[in-house]
Design an enzyme around this catalytic site. Structure first.
Site, PDB file in Angstrom:
ATOM      1  N   SER A   1       9.063   2.312  -5.498  1.00  0.00           N
ATOM      2  CA  SER A   1       9.946   1.176  -5.209  1.00  0.00           C
ATOM      3  C   SER A   1      11.358   1.516  -5.654  1.00  0.00           C
ATOM      4  O   SER A   1      11.586   2.544  -6.308  1.00  0.00           O
ATOM      5  CB  SER A   1       9.468  -0.063  -5.955  1.00  0.00           C
ATOM      6  N   LYS A   2      12.298   0.679  -5.321  1.00  0.00           N
ATOM      7  CA  LYS A   2      13.675   0.817  -5.815  1.00  0.00           C
ATOM      8  C   LYS A   2      14.372  -0.515  -5.640  1.00  0.00           C
ATOM      9  O   LYS A   2      13.973  -1.320  -4.790  1.00  0.00           O
ATOM     10  CB  LYS A   2      14.427   1.885  -5.008  1.00  0.00           C
ATOM     11  N   GLY A   3      15.406  -0.729  -6.428  1.00  0.00           N
ATOM     12  CA  GLY A   3      16.184  -1.954  -6.289  1.00  0.00           C
ATOM     13  C   GLY A   3      17.651  -1.646  -6.477  1.00  0.00           C
ATOM     14  O   GLY A   3      18.016  -0.566  -6.950  1.00  0.00           O
TER      15      GLY A   3
END
Ligand code: NAD
Length: 424
Positions: A111-113
């Site tokens: 994931s990444k944000g």
């Protein structure tokens, strides 16, 4: 002056990321259905973050959180604060985390944000309000069983502490396992600070041993002098390497006799640009010149797509050690292969950070903390085992280290996909 996001990149970061898997997928005969599955992100959330600034104005910041895959476990990936972060960049980085975690055989997805903000241009109070509101906006898709964020560019321990606190206040109980990279006083792990550089140093040491190269006689250029650039700069300097060039977003410096790295780190830590460092008779240079320096090893430690078709021909080194995530486009990869430049790929080279993040996560869940010896021993074990298999596949199949790494990760993901099947 060369500027990071204004140059023309080969293709968009998300397309470039998928291309790297496509190359490996051919090598392992990946089922086209699995490839098609991996070519999509599971979910991407785009949020508005309304914040009252210190002067009373309301500003809406834009934020993202993207899960690329949870097929091998809860998603895991950093949060980036940068004024020009885009959804496609976040998708590409989430995809990379899936590949990295699968390569390391960690029971995690990717994931990444990100938040579109320059953290240096807001006050500390504003940064806290942005972080807390962003956390509230993404609260339904993060958590120890769903997705565990960590620091990335522009974020740090303090920001992770605010995320932990905001999440815990909403849940009515402390949940340290919601985020990693926290201060040790509130559930962080020893060894997390400096983990990326320590991991990179193990990998490059092992690589040089296999190739019979003498690290001590190497000239090094480092692009980007933030957390990762400083960490690997210090490690390579301690190995006896000659660090001849360093840059940050404002420009760089060069001295063929070597830069005094400890002084440079101290100087940079006082909010200065490396460009203004007194390099003992050295000279200033811009980022394109830094990338083109004649040296043994170039360490891109800034941001993605820095090595692309427009400048790859000018690269003049033998080895590229990728500290940044996705600093090399797939077109640049082809050029490096034709020039016999060996790339030690991001998902292997900079994976010390996620390994210790994973250790922090399991320590939080068990409420039982390890000492630094154990942390470093276990990290070394994971990294050297992974390096060994990547190196072996690369030799046996006559492919680049990157393709070998993607082949191993792709095989693990394909197996998980096959075993779990497709719901419903
Ligand atoms: P950071 O914000 O601490 O530092 C980034 C550095 O890059 C700064 O010195 C900045 O001035 C410089 N920079 C930006 N654009 C540049 C350009 N065009 N040319 C030269 N320098 C430039 O970020 P960081 O945490 O060191 O992360 C750097 C890279 O490493 C990112 O790609 C990140 O995703 C990756 N990474 C970070 C971690 C982590 O735990 N922090 C882990 C693995 C990988």
């Amino acid at each position: 002056m060369f500027s990071i996001k204004n140059h023309k990149v080969d293709i968009n970061p998300w397309e470039s990321a998928k291309k790297k898997l496509e190359i490996a997928a051919k090598e392992i005969d990946m089922d086209p259905n699995t490839l098609s599955y991996l070519n999509k992100t599971e979910r991407s959330l785009v949020v508005s973050i309304p914040v009252i600034m210190d002067d009373g104005r309301l500003v809406n910041f834009e934020g993202f959180r993207c899960h690329h895959s949870t097929i091998r476990g809860p998603a895991k990936g950093g949060i980036r604060y940068s004024s020009d972060v885009t959804l496609d960049e976040i998708k590409a980085l989430a995809f990379l985390m899936t590949m990295k975690n699968a390569l390391l055989n960690l029971p995690l997805g990717g994931s990444k944000g990100g938040v579109r903000v320059d953290p240096h241009k807001v006050s500390k109070k504003e940064l806290e309000r942005i972080t807390r509101r962003y956390t509230a906006e993404i609260i339904n898709i993060i958590g120890p069983d769903i997705d565990i964020p960590a620091p990335d560019m522009g974020t740090d321990e303090q920001i992770m502490a605010w995320i932990f606190d905001t999440y815990s206040m909403q849940k009515g109980r402390p949940v340290p396992g919601v985020v990693t990279g926290k201060p040790t006083e509130i559930g962080g792990s020893v060894g997390r600070t400096g983990a990326v550089g320590t991991g990179m140093s193990y990998i490059v040491y092992e690589f040089c041993k296999r190739k019979d190269l003498d690290l001590k006689s190497m000239n090094i250029a480092i692009q980007g002098f933030g957390k990762v650039g400083k960490e690997i700069g210090k490690k390579l300097y301690d190995y006896g390497c000659n660090i001849i060039g360093v840059s940050d977003s404002k420009g760089g410096i060069y001295n063929p006799n070597g830069l005094e790295i400890n002084d440079l780190i101290r100087f940079k830590n006082h909010e200065n640009s490396v460009r203004d460092f007194d390099s003992n008779g050295g000279m200033k240079l811009n980022n394109e010149e830094l990338i083109a320096l004649e040296c043994d090893m170039l360490c891109p430690c800034a941001t993605e797509n820095q090595l692309y078709s427009g400048n790859a021909e000018s690269v003049n080194c033998r080895i590229i050690l990728e500290g940044a995530n996705s600093p090399t486009t797939s077109k640049a990869d082809e050029i490096f292969e034709s020039k016999d430049i060996i790339v030690i790929p991001d998902i292997l080279a900079n994976s010390g950070g996620v390994i210790i993040s994973y250790f922090e996560y399991i320590q939080d869940i068990q409420s039982y903390f390890w000492d630094l010896d154990r942390i470093n021993r276990e990290m070394q074990h994971v990294l050297l085992d992974t390096f060994d298999v990547v190196y072996r596949v690369s030799k046996e199949r006559n492919v680049s280290l990157r393709t070998a790494a993607y082949m191993i990760a792709g095989q693990r993901l394909a197996k998980a996909h096959e075993l779990r099947g497709l719901f419903p």
